[in-house]
Design a protein around this motif. Structure first.
Motif, PDB file in Angstrom:
ATOM      1  N   TYR A 167       5.169   1.757 -14.925  1.00 23.76           N
ATOM      2  CA  TYR A 167       5.026   1.045 -15.900  1.00 23.76           C
ATOM      3  C   TYR A 167       4.849  -0.339 -15.512  1.00 23.76           C
ATOM      4  N   PRO A 168       3.690  -1.195 -16.122  1.00 25.97           N
ATOM      5  CA  PRO A 168       3.700  -2.690 -15.767  1.00 25.97           C
ATOM      6  C   PRO A 168       4.590  -3.570 -16.651  1.00 25.97           C
ATOM      7  N   ARG A 173       4.118  -3.677 -11.464  1.00 23.91           N
ATOM      8  CA  ARG A 173       4.314  -2.047 -11.960  1.00 23.91           C
ATOM      9  C   ARG A 173       5.780  -1.904 -11.187  1.00 23.91           C
ATOM     10  N   ARG A 189      -3.691   4.583 -30.567  1.00 22.27           N
ATOM     11  CA  ARG A 189      -3.185   4.986 -29.068  1.00 22.27           C
ATOM     12  C   ARG A 189      -1.980   5.845 -29.141  1.00 22.27           C
ATOM     13  N   ARG A 206       3.389   2.647 -23.880  1.00 25.93           N
ATOM     14  CA  ARG A 206       2.134   3.047 -24.062  1.00 25.93           C
ATOM     15  C   ARG A 206       1.652   4.167 -23.412  1.00 25.93           C
ATOM     16  N   ASP A 208      -1.149   5.264 -22.359  1.00 28.38           N
ATOM     17  CA  ASP A 208      -2.324   4.923 -21.374  1.00 28.38           C
ATOM     18  C   ASP A 208      -1.840   3.787 -20.383  1.00 28.38           C
ATOM     19  N   ARG A 209      -0.786   3.473 -20.395  1.00 27.43           N
ATOM     20  CA  ARG A 209      -0.355   2.270 -19.166  1.00 27.43           C
ATOM     21  C   ARG A 209       0.432   3.068 -18.215  1.00 27.43           C
ATOM     22  N   SER A 211       1.434   5.671 -15.449  1.00 27.53           N
ATOM     23  CA  SER A 211       0.918   6.357 -14.147  1.00 27.53           C
ATOM     24  C   SER A 211       2.016   7.076 -13.302  1.00 27.53           C
TER      25      SER A 211
END
Length: 325
Positions: A167-168, A173, A189, A206, A208-209, A211
């Motif tokens: 996560y950023p 990240r 969202r 979030r 969508d942020r 990975s």
């Protein structure tokens, strides 16, 4: 000698087979069903009564063209799906969960989580393969989400297992490890409400942020949690910004609620034609501008610097009026 348990299992399998037949065709005669099931018409009548007891509205009619017919009821009973139907349903829900329509995606994810609990393991690889062959694009709504990420998070919430993801942050990240609690769909969202083990507190993320999302094997005991939707909404509307503001607005709740998107502010009904608006921004002028555009009288509750800025702007505006000294 036949054991009682074997008789019960045989009856259950026969009743499920009968349900499957009724779902395949509009009308079946009693003799047709008896022949398919290898029983007498009397046994068919008994099995039909068992289905009715379970909530399935099975109608019976006499005469030419009559027979047994599965109707629609007032409550939704369990559905019986064969392998192909289960795969098609799961793939459709996967695609819908990651789409851009808020209400449809939320409902699709809830339905998919229920289906996932009973989906046989032998069908999972087929569902994944078919889902990978389907793509969609966002039509100006929320950013599209990988439905497999949503499914991973939904399973983790359901099974109460930890989740790790990248996560950023201000430093770049980094890997976060959390106890996931709920997925929340806003008008734009997807968000995950989770207990952040590194920060020892509840956090909103979030989706969508995220990975490299992966569920871990370590289980956790559910904590006492805040209201998921309210926590996420307030976080999105105010907590993430430099300034958090509260206003007393002299207008009915329904009127203001219709003017303030859920992602822009929280509106609380105070009764008597008044409400409270909680919002946030990184710039005080932006907050005041949006409140002015609502067109209602209001009073700043907090923060103090917002009230001071309001006085400064009011003095500037009065000085700009022609003919005033």
């Amino acid at each position: 000698m036949t054991l009682a348990g074997e008789d019960e299992r045989g009856t259950t399998e026969r009743v499920l087979t009968l349900l499957g037949l009724l779902q395949q065709r509009r009308v079946w005669t009693g003799p047709e069903l008896a022949e398919r099931l290898g029983v007498t018409p009397r046994t068919v009548r008994r099995d039909v009564e068992r289905l009715r007891t379970l909530g399935y509205p099975v109608h019976a009619s006499q005469g030419v063209g009559g027979g047994y017919q599965l109707g629609s009821g007032q409550a939704l009973p369990p559905l019986l799906l064969d392998d192909e139907e289960a795969i098609a349903t799961a793939v459709s829900l996967l695609v819908g969960a990651g789409g851009a329509v808020a209400s449809a995606g939320d409902a699709a994810l809830r339905a998919l989580t229920k289906l996932d609990r009973v989906l046989p393991a032998r069908l999972r690889h087929e569902v994944r393969a078919l889902a990978d062959s389907v793509e969609s694009f966002a039509g100006g709504g929320r950013p599209p989400i990988d439905p497999k990420v949503l499914m991973t998070l939904a399973r983790a919430c359901r099974d109460e297992v930890e989740v790790a993801f990248s996560y950023p942050s201000r430093e770049g990240r980094r890997t976060r490890t959390v106890e996931p609690y709920r997925l929340v769909a806003s008008d734009r969202r997807w968000y995950l409400l989770a207990f952040d083990l590194d920060r020892d507190d509840w956090r909103t993320f979030r989706v969508d942020r995220m990975s490299e999302v992966a569920a871990r094997t370590r289980r956790f005991r559910a904590r006492e949690a805040p209201d998921a939707a309210a926590f996420v909404q307030e976080g999105v509307a105010s907590r993430v910004y430099r300034y958090q503001a509260r206003f007393l607005v002299h207008a009915p709740y329904d009127t203001v609620r219709a003017q303030v998107p859920s992602s822009a502010g929280v509106v609380l009904d105070l009764g008597g034609g008044r409400c409270e608006v909680r919002t946030g921004a990184d710039n005080l002028d932006h907050i005041l501008m949006h409140m002015m555009l609502l067109g209602h009288g209001f009073k700043v509750i907090e923060p103090p610097e917002l009230a001071a800025r309001c006085r400064e702007l009011a003095a500037r505006l009065l000085a700009a009026v022609p003919g005033d000294s």
